[in-house]
Design an enzyme around this catalytic site. Structure first.
Site, mmCIF file in Angstrom:
data_model
loop_
_atom_site.group_PDB
_atom_site.id
_atom_site.type_symbol
_atom_site.label_atom_id
_atom_site.label_comp_id
_atom_site.label_asym_id
_atom_site.label_seq_id
_atom_site.Cartn_x
_atom_site.Cartn_y
_atom_site.Cartn_z
ATOM 1 N N ILE A 1 -4.358 33.700 17.687
ATOM 2 C CA ILE A 1 -6.133 32.961 18.045
ATOM 3 C C ILE A 1 -6.401 33.566 19.574
ATOM 4 O O ILE A 1 -6.651 32.059 20.575
ATOM 5 C CB ILE A 1 -5.550 31.715 18.158
ATOM 6 C CG1 ILE A 1 -4.627 31.055 18.326
ATOM 7 C CG2 ILE A 1 -5.427 31.495 16.003
ATOM 8 C CD1 ILE A 1 -4.245 29.837 18.283
ATOM 9 N N GLY A 2 -5.598 34.176 19.793
ATOM 10 C CA GLY A 2 -5.459 35.665 21.360
ATOM 11 C C GLY A 2 -3.915 34.725 22.281
ATOM 12 O O GLY A 2 -4.170 35.261 23.648
ATOM 13 N N THR A 3 -3.656 34.513 21.313
ATOM 14 C CA THR A 3 -1.734 34.302 22.271
ATOM 15 C C THR A 3 -0.877 34.891 21.759
ATOM 16 O O THR A 3 -0.356 34.818 22.726
ATOM 17 C CB THR A 3 -1.147 32.394 21.394
ATOM 18 O OG1 THR A 3 -1.226 33.424 19.920
ATOM 19 C CG2 THR A 3 -1.802 31.087 21.562
ATOM 20 N N ILE B 1 11.782 33.218 26.241
ATOM 21 C CA ILE B 1 10.579 33.487 26.181
ATOM 22 C C ILE B 1 10.788 34.874 25.734
ATOM 23 O O ILE B 1 11.579 35.768 26.260
ATOM 24 C CB ILE B 1 10.413 33.402 27.581
ATOM 25 C CG1 ILE B 1 10.289 31.843 28.179
ATOM 26 C CG2 ILE B 1 8.856 34.142 28.045
ATOM 27 C CD1 ILE B 1 9.370 31.139 28.007
ATOM 28 N N ASN C 1 7.849 36.972 25.309
ATOM 29 C CA ASN C 1 7.554 37.838 26.222
ATOM 30 C C ASN C 1 6.395 37.394 27.471
ATOM 31 O O ASN C 1 5.839 36.926 27.141
ATOM 32 C CB ASN C 1 6.254 38.261 25.309
ATOM 33 C CG ASN C 1 5.157 39.542 26.172
ATOM 34 O OD1 ASN C 1 4.721 39.637 27.340
ATOM 35 N ND2 ASN C 1 5.181 40.363 25.353
ATOM 36 N N PRO C 2 7.032 37.328 28.306
ATOM 37 C CA PRO C 2 7.151 36.663 29.622
ATOM 38 C C PRO C 2 5.460 37.140 29.656
ATOM 39 O O PRO C 2 4.957 36.139 30.239
ATOM 40 C CB PRO C 2 7.425 37.241 30.822
ATOM 41 C CG PRO C 2 9.049 38.065 30.110
ATOM 42 C CD PRO C 2 8.123 38.216 28.807
ATOM 43 N N LYS D 1 11.088 28.348 21.710
ATOM 44 C CA LYS D 1 10.361 26.716 22.024
ATOM 45 C C LYS D 1 8.894 26.589 21.606
ATOM 46 O O LYS D 1 8.223 25.269 20.625
ATOM 47 C CB LYS D 1 10.363 25.636 23.071
ATOM 48 C CG LYS D 1 11.428 25.548 22.830
ATOM 49 C CD LYS D 1 12.184 24.236 24.387
ATOM 50 C CE LYS D 1 13.727 23.493 23.966
ATOM 51 N NZ LYS D 1 13.718 22.812 25.248
ATOM 52 N N GLY E 1 2.406 27.057 23.298
ATOM 53 C CA GLY E 1 0.882 27.576 23.550
ATOM 54 C C GLY E 1 0.200 26.305 24.480
ATOM 55 O O GLY E 1 -1.139 26.453 24.577
ATOM 56 N N GLU E 2 0.651 25.497 24.411
ATOM 57 C CA GLU E 2 -0.012 23.480 24.055
ATOM 58 C C GLU E 2 0.640 23.393 25.559
ATOM 59 O O GLU E 2 -0.033 22.390 25.473
ATOM 60 C CB GLU E 2 -0.380 23.142 22.932
ATOM 61 C CG GLU E 2 -1.276 24.001 22.541
ATOM 62 C CD GLU E 2 -1.202 22.911 20.702
ATOM 63 O OE1 GLU E 2 -2.000 22.431 19.752
ATOM 64 O OE2 GLU E 2 0.004 23.309 19.705
#
Ligand code: MOS
Length: 757
Positions: free
Chosen positions: A468-470, A647, A649-650, A719, A722-723
């Site tokens: 979704i673009g993330t 993380i 992919n930073p 974790k 995206g939101e």
């Protein structure tokens, strides 16, 4: 088991799909090449409440090229479908073309199909619908609005609370009693809402941008009375979703039906304004918040009653007190969420649905309390920080909130802040600095994946997760490349197609954790087979070594100094590829959760559920500048520090968090869908009038990562973020504007006129 060297995970790799997207080679669902399509246009209701008395189609039918017109009179065969909140897939319980009743403005009343888009469009204009109109209820607090406690309409709902909060509040020496409100907002993804359907041999293919292709497949199967196996849904790229493409909306089954009647593919791209009513949105909310504290700032009582708008027939709500009630070490808590039914379309998920409005209210109130206590707002949060649920003592698996505050405060220069409102100034500009907590529940869902490794050292990963673009293609590819010891260039990732193993809904920020858990599990099964073959061959330099000593790196099987090419192990196995199809279920869910996934239903674990609390955290600081005379508002600087486990992919993580913070500035200062109070219709239903920030509105946005290792949340310690970024920004901006001006705006968005006091 040996772990593959981290040659990919944790690296800021560019997007696998970046080149495709910037060159236009990425095919979005409405780009699907279908032979001989007919074109559809929607006719939507011009009233918000009433009944269709008559539909006159003569003029529309006279348009050259007209092929078909579907209305409730000739096409009311779509079967009922449960809503997403009830365990189904539908965005709303209003049946597509089901009846003459009008529940909201912009409800689909007809689908016009023609040889060309132009003909369909012209004919749609010529469909005449006559209504018996009733006066609609537009919003919260309007005549006719019907208030219900969510606990009264939903057995599953629990309003968090413990202790005698009312008494604790009464007795508290320092009190805040305030009301906050947030407006209607629409996602406005760049990509319009489209659906293309084609039938062949009784089987249906749907091209539609979706955050849950298995949901669409199973939902449409129910609506059309079909075997889900006879439906394929493709959505390989999605041009913005933010929740708006997470549940099944009315248009899909109608287009499928039109294509069936016509025996020809039908393509619909709904207009921008129609997107405001045929999909979902973030509903307006109202919050009554009471905080009671002792003079040292310790929170003795937190009371929160909320009101959320919904449609007449549905009980949609987000109930963000599940997050706010565990945010601090309160002495007592009482919360209650109400829904307010009005004549509006059913709301739905929009980026961080519960946390955005509820954390705005809480974090504004916390800031007000800091001023009442004459205490630094960061220190107030430190005094009330907790590592467990204050109600029942369940621990957080990890919580780095104060590390985030310390990191962001240092980067922002918070120690140079003069606490008094209106005390910082640069010429005509009043300067305000504000901060707030960001949080988002860490969730994980069942997922399945197929991974194959070929003897030439190329790999293919297949899972119906969603981009979704993330950056989903990229992080899923990274996980496989890492586990298989390959360069990312050797890995092909396929997503967004129900012909692939089911991935979870791209909602609740669970994709990275869920999809990579399945992918890594499949890779591990491949490793096991390869390693067993490698040690079994007498000719191999790895012969007889324990499997646990083996690893994959640089396209070879390695054990210390010894290594051999993949090919040798493939030769022993006597096959050219190893393919593994695996299912992965989060530890806290039962096997039925996997069944649900195949059925396109959602099962999410984590967050505030379970015996431990799983959340990602952040701290956001903003500088607001308010012009002393004109009250023009600027936010030239924002700093966010975030702790979200491992993380992957930073680079893509940075994009998500930066985009989230910009969105937060947007909803604090700009965004609101305006409603005509008399007609309950949206007024600014276009990208010219629906305000969003431009570059001049957002200057510096710094994203910092606070390292965090949490092995309890899921196998990779991810974790999800995206939101996370747009939670807290609203309050940080409101708090900064107060610090600049001494004016507390409790009603978003904060616009010039609200500061002219
Ligand atoms: Mo997201 S709003 O959970 O689709």
């Amino acid at each position: 088991m040996a772990t593959a060297p981290a040659n990919n995970m944790g690296k800021p790799l560019p997007r696998l799909d970046g080149r495709l997207k910037v060159t236009g080679a990425a095919r979005y669902p409405s780009d699907a090449a279908v032979a001989n399509p007919a074109f559809a246009c929607l006719v939507t209701s011009s009233i918000a409440r009433g009944v269709i008395r008559a539909i006159r189609l003569d003029a529309a039918r006279a348009v050259p090229g007209l092929l078909d017109i579907l209305t409730f009179q000739n096409a009311n065969e779509i079967r009922p479908l449960k809503t997403f909140s009830e365990g189904g897939q539908a965005a709303s319980s209003i049946a597509p073309l089901g009846a003459p009743k009008i529940w909201h403005d912009g409800q689909i009343v007809a689908l016009v199909v023609a040889e060309t888009f132009e003909a369909a469009s012209e004919a749609a204009q010529k469909v005449i619908v006559e209504y018996d109109e009733e006066r609609p209820t537009p919003t919260l607090g309007a005549p006719g609005a019907e208030v219900q406690a969510v606990a009264d309409v939903s057995k599953a709902h629990k309003d968090p609370g413990f202790g005698d909060a009312a008494a604790a509040y009464e007795a508290a020496p320092v009190k805040i009693d305030a009301e906050y409100s947030t407006p209607t907002q629409h996602h406005n993804p760049m990509e319009l809402f489209s659906t293309t359907c084609l039938w062949a041999d009784g089987k249906l293919t749907i091209h539609e941008p979706s955050q849950f292709v298995y949901g669409v497949k199973n939902g449409v199967a129910t609506q059309l009375g079909m075997n889900p196996d006879d439906i394929r849904v493709e959505s390989r790229y999605i041009g913005g979703a933010f929740g708006s493409k997470g549940s099944l909306t009315a248009r899909t089954a109608i287009v499928a039906l039109a294509a069936k009647r016509l025996g020809r593919p039908v393509k619909l791209v709904a207009a921008r304004d129609q997107g405001f009513t045929i999909a979902t949105y973030r509903a307006e909310t109202l919050h009554k918040v009471n905080l009671g504290a002792d003079r040292g700032g310790r929170l003795l009582a937190y009371l929160h009653e909320a009101f959320e708008l919904t449609s007449r027939p549905d009980n949609y709500n987000v109930s963000g007190t599940t997050s706010t009630a565990v945010m601090y070490n309160y002495g007592a808590v009482a919360t209650k969420v109400n829904i307010v039914h009005a004549d509006r379309n059913t709301p739905g998920f929009m980026r961080s649905p519960p946390e955005v409005p509820y954390m705005y209210a809480l974090e504004s109130a916390i800031d007000e309390l800091a001023y009442a206590l004459k205490m630094d707002p960061v220190e107030l949060r430190r005094v009330n920080d907790t590592m467990k649920d204050p109600a029942d003592g369940r621990p957080y698996t990890s919580r780095s909130l104060m590390q985030c505050f310390d990191r962001a405060a240092a980067a922002f220069g918070w120690d140079r802040r003069s606490p008094q409102p209106g005390s910082m100034r640069d010429g005509d500009w009043l300067i305000g600095w504000g901060c707030a907590t960001a949080c988002y529940p860490t969730q994980i869902a069942p997922a399945a994946a197929r991974v194959s490794l070929a003897r030439d050292g190329s790999a293919r990963v297949q899972i119906a997760a969603h981009e979704i673009g993330t950056g989903a293609y990229t992080v899923i590819g990274q996980a496989a490349a890492d586990r298989l010891g390959l360069d990312i260039e050797r890995v092909t990732v396929e997503l967004g197609d129900t012909a692939l193993p089911p991935g979870p809904v791209a909602g609740g920020s669970n994709t990275t954790a869920s999809a990579t858990s399945a992918v890594v599990k499949a890779c591990d099964a491949i490793r096991e087979k390869l390693f067993r073959a490698a040690i079994a061959s007498n000719e191999s330099p790895l012969a007889g070594k324990p499997v646990a000593a083996l690893d994959l790196a640089g396209g070879r099987i390695v054990a210390g100094e010894a290594s051999e090419a993949l090919e040798a192990a493939f030769k022993v196995l006597g096959q050219a590829t190893i393919e593994e199809y695996v299912e992965s279920i989060p530890l806290s869910l039962s096997p039925e959760a996997m069944e649900k996934l195949y059925q396109g239903r959602v099962a999410l674990a984590g967050g505030p559920k379970g015996d431990r609390l799983m959340f990602a955290f952040g701290a956001e600081f903003v500088e607001a500048r308010v012009h002393a005379r004109t009250r023009e508002i600027r936010v030239p600087r924002a700093v966010g520090a975030f702790a979200a486990g491992h993380i992957m992919n930073p680079r893509t993580a940075h994009s998500q968090l930066m985009g989230g913070m910009i969105w937060g500035v947007s909803s604090a200062l700009h965004e609101a869908t305006e409603i005509d109070e008399r007609t309950a219709r949206y007024v600014n239903d276009n990208l010219a009038d629906y305000l969003i920030p431009v570059n001049a509105d957002v200057q510096t946005v710094d994203v910092l990562f606070v390292p965090e290792i949490d092995r309890d949340i899921n196998p990779l310690g991810v974790k999800g973020l995206g939101e996370l970024g747009n939670v807290g920004t609203n309050a940080a901006v409101a708090n900064a504007v107060y610090h600049a001006t001494g004016v507390r705006v409790r009603d978003l968005p904060i616009r010039i006129e609200k500061l002219l006091v």
